[in-house]
Design a protein around this motif. Structure first.
Motif, PDB file in Angstrom:
ATOM      1  N   UNK A 116       0.837  -1.205   0.000  1.00 28.13           N
ATOM      2  CA  UNK A 116       0.000   0.000   0.000  1.00 28.13           C
ATOM      3  C   UNK A 116       0.869   1.252   0.000  1.00 28.13           C
ATOM      4  N   UNK A 117       1.913   1.262   0.823  1.00 30.38           N
ATOM      5  CA  UNK A 117       2.814   2.409   0.872  1.00 30.38           C
ATOM      6  C   UNK A 117       3.503   2.625  -0.471  1.00 30.38           C
ATOM      7  N   UNK A 118       3.875   1.541  -1.116  1.00 29.22           N
ATOM      8  CA  UNK A 118       4.532   1.644  -2.411  1.00 29.22           C
ATOM      9  C   UNK A 118       3.566   2.185  -3.456  1.00 29.22           C
ATOM     10  N   UNK A 119       2.309   1.781  -3.386  1.00 29.20           N
ATOM     11  CA  UNK A 119       1.301   2.287  -4.330  1.00 29.20           C
ATOM     12  C   UNK A 119       1.167   3.804  -4.203  1.00 29.20           C
ATOM     13  N   UNK A 120       1.209   4.306  -2.984  1.00 32.61           N
ATOM     14  CA  UNK A 120       1.091   5.752  -2.756  1.00 32.61           C
ATOM     15  C   UNK A 120       2.434   6.474  -2.919  1.00 32.61           C
TER      16      UNK A 120
ATOM     17  N   UNK B 276       1.021   2.572   7.306  1.00 26.86           N
ATOM     18  CA  UNK B 276       0.206   2.394   6.111  1.00 26.86           C
ATOM     19  C   UNK B 276      -1.219   2.890   6.334  1.00 26.86           C
ATOM     20  N   UNK B 277      -1.779   2.553   7.465  1.00 26.50           N
ATOM     21  CA  UNK B 277      -3.153   2.947   7.784  1.00 26.50           C
ATOM     22  C   UNK B 277      -3.291   4.481   7.834  1.00 26.50           C
TER      23      UNK B 277
ATOM     24  N   UNK C 123      -1.298   6.882   6.614  1.00 28.95           N
ATOM     25  CA  UNK C 123      -1.029   7.552   5.352  1.00 28.95           C
ATOM     26  C   UNK C 123      -2.156   7.351   4.349  1.00 28.95           C
ATOM     27  N   UNK C 124      -2.741   6.169   4.339  1.00 28.16           N
ATOM     28  CA  UNK C 124      -3.854   5.918   3.420  1.00 28.16           C
ATOM     29  C   UNK C 124      -5.052   6.804   3.767  1.00 28.16           C
ATOM     30  N   UNK C 125      -5.329   6.955   5.051  1.00 26.16           N
ATOM     31  CA  UNK C 125      -6.419   7.842   5.476  1.00 26.16           C
ATOM     32  C   UNK C 125      -6.138   9.284   5.045  1.00 26.16           C
ATOM     33  N   UNK C 126      -4.905   9.718   5.217  1.00 23.20           N
ATOM     34  CA  UNK C 126      -4.540  11.093   4.879  1.00 23.20           C
ATOM     35  C   UNK C 126      -4.632  11.354   3.375  1.00 23.20           C
ATOM     36  N   UNK C 127      -4.122  10.437   2.586  1.00 23.51           N
ATOM     37  CA  UNK C 127      -4.079  10.625   1.133  1.00 23.51           C
ATOM     38  C   UNK C 127      -5.469  10.533   0.512  1.00 23.51           C
ATOM     39  N   UNK C 128      -6.260   9.550   0.941  1.00 26.90           N
ATOM     40  CA  UNK C 128      -7.588   9.344   0.348  1.00 26.90           C
ATOM     41  C   UNK C 128      -8.667  10.190   1.001  1.00 26.90           C
ATOM     42  N   UNK C 129      -8.318  10.805   2.148  1.00 25.61           N
ATOM     43  CA  UNK C 129      -9.287  11.616   2.902  1.00 25.61           C
ATOM     44  C   UNK C 129     -10.549  10.823   3.246  1.00 25.61           C
TER      45      UNK C 129
ATOM     46  N   UNK D 186     -10.353   1.515   5.436  1.00 25.02           N
ATOM     47  CA  UNK D 186      -9.085   0.793   5.432  1.00 25.02           C
ATOM     48  C   UNK D 186      -8.952  -0.091   4.196  1.00 25.02           C
ATOM     49  N   UNK D 187      -7.713  -0.334   3.813  1.00 22.99           N
ATOM     50  CA  UNK D 187      -7.458  -1.240   2.691  1.00 22.99           C
ATOM     51  C   UNK D 187      -7.667  -2.687   3.131  1.00 22.99           C
TER      52      UNK D 187
END
Length: 481
Positions: free
Chosen positions: A359-363, A415-416, A418-424, A428-429
């Motif tokens: 997930x981190x790599x995807x972002x 990962x959790x 950063x995903x929340x921050x980026x996708x607003x 969860x993935x």
């Protein structure tokens, strides 16, 4: 999204992805499994010290490859295949040129003080030269296989993988049998094995260069290095986590202990072969479903199913470890069988870390992967430095388990957030609670195997119950998916 702002439409039929996943999983299992199948031959011909030399070589190669190839053969390459969808040939030849330059620099550094590096690595100069040739050629194979997998072209890749594995294994066995009286069976085995892999890599190196015909393209290099430079530290730290135990056993104990530890840990790491194939096929699925709510539901279901299935496999291997060791090794290896449960549990933690680092790599947040991996590697080295001198080489297995548990939690949390921050969103993935439950269930079951090694019947009953329970949950989860 592409750089022009339009979502890419994938027209690949689902069955192509399924066939590709099956083919690559089979090829990986076959090639690496074949190497495992030949272990009983080698343990009965080679001394534990010679086995230690082979294990030490493979450990150093895994660690140093990351630096010598600038980590360009890892996850960032998949991102580039998506970014440069219509320029893949040119991109491929350009980054292969970059790995070629970096490997030549590595060779120059070695040439300045070959005796120094031979002492540090604990390897003969001829083996270090063999390793350096691999740094130059093997990235071509990695690039070619990664692209074949990404494009769901599996026939040629399967043939090359299986064919080279059969030939390399056969020549390795013949070399060891021929050189058993010389006392240099480790060198014979390694040279025979890698000669086959290098010939294949050389052919692919030439093919990629001729097809792409672009050697120095700065925008390709900048894009790749932006992703790979943070991954150098990450992959280096990951290899430290996987291999520092063997290296430090060589420093604090001897090569014979390295041979015993490495051979037994290879039993537990059989499951890592399966996970590597699973994760390679899971990444394209994740990247194509991570951007929408329905896709995330599919990702959550599939990821939980894959981890539960993989956990069951790891535990089952742990329960049946005594029988496996009797087949692959001699009696002198049996005393160290108790290291297998913690090693198996550690390998499973790495699977969890892989899920979240994907997930981190995807972002494109590979720097966070680097930070987490470095922290885990430092923890592992410190624990090894303290525990191995106190408790012997078996302590390396527990050091690795503690470090990987730490790494999985750090990766999960980063990962959790950063995903929340980026996708607003707060979506969860993965289903983190289920993954944590699977994680600790696997550790507990692996620990239960340790006292059961003395009670064969009870262990068989426990293994049977585990198999039935796994089948039951498999059917339930498969139905829900």
């Amino acid at each position: 999204m592409t750089k022009h702002g339009k979502r890419h439409i994938w027209n690949i039929h689902p069955s192509a992805g399924a066939k590709s996943a099956v083919a690559y999983t089979f090829a990986s299992l076959f090639s690496k499994g074949l190497a495992f199948v030949t272990v009983p031959i080698f343990t009965r011909i080679m001394s534990t010290s010679e086995m230690g030399t082979v294990n030490l070589y493979n450990s150093w190669q895994a660690i140093l490859t990351v630096i010598a190839t600038l980590s360009l053969t890892y996850g960032g390459y998949m991102v580039a295949l998506k970014e440069y969808e219509h320029e893949r040939d040119r991109y491929e030849s350009s980054v292969l040129t970059l790995t070629t330059f970096s490997s030549l620099v590595f060779f120059a550094v070695y040439s300045v003080a070959p005796d120094f590096w031979s002492r540090i690595l604990g390897l003969d100069k001829s083996l270090i030269l063999l390793m350096l040739v691999g740094f130059l050629l093997l990235p071509a194979t990695e690039f070619w296989l990664a692209r074949q997998r990404y494009e769901y072209k599996y026939k040629a890749a399967t043939l090359v993988t299986i064919g080279s594995a059969i030939l390399a294994s056969a020549l390795s066995v013949l070399a060891v049998l021929y050189m058993r009286e010389s006392g240099r069976t480790a060198e014979g085995r390694l040279f025979a094995n890698y000669a086959v892999l290098y010939v294949v890599a050389l052919v692919l190196w030439i093919y990629i260069m001729v097809r792409g015909r672009k050697f120095i393209v700065m925008r390709y290099w900048k894009f790749s290095l932006a992703l790979s430079v943070p991954l150098i530290a990450n992959q280096f730290a990951t290899q430290i986590l996987n291999n520092s135990g063997r290296v430090m056993i060589g420093w604090f104990v001897d090569n014979s202990a390295v041979g015993i530890y490495g051979t037994l840990s290879s039993v537990s790491t059989v499951s890592a072969i399966v996970w590597s194939a699973i994760n390679s096929s899971f990444i394209p699925f994740l990247y194509r479903n991570i951007d929408d709510s329905e896709g995330k539901k599919r990702v959550r279901s599939l990821s939980s199913f894959l981890l539960l299935s993989y956990a069951a496999m790891c535990v089952l291997i742990t329960f049946l470890a005594p029988e496996v060791v009797k087949i692959i090794a001699t009696d002198e290896y049996m005393a160290a069988i108790y290291i297998m449960p913690p090693i198996s549990a550690a390998i499973f933690q790495n699977a969890i870390s892989n899920m979240y680092s994907n997930v981190l790599l995807y972002h494109k947040k590979s720097s966070y992967i680097m930070i987490a991996s470095i922290c885990g590697a430092v923890l592992n080295i410190v624990l090894n430095a303290i525990l191995i001198p106190l408790f012997g080489y078996q302590a390396a297995a527990y050091s690795m388990l503690i470090a990987f548990v730490f790494l999985s939690y750090v990766q999960m949390r980063i990962s959790r957030k950063l995903h929340f921050t980026i996708t607003k969103t707060r979506e969860t993935v993965y289903d983190d609670k289920i993954i944590i439950a699977i994680q600790w269930l696997m550790i507990v079951l692996s620990a239960i195997a340790i006292p059961l090694y003395r009670f064969t019947v009870a262990r068989y009953v426990a293994a049977f119950v585990l198999m039935v329970a796994s089948l039951f949950f498999y059917m339930r989860i498969r139905k829900s998916i």
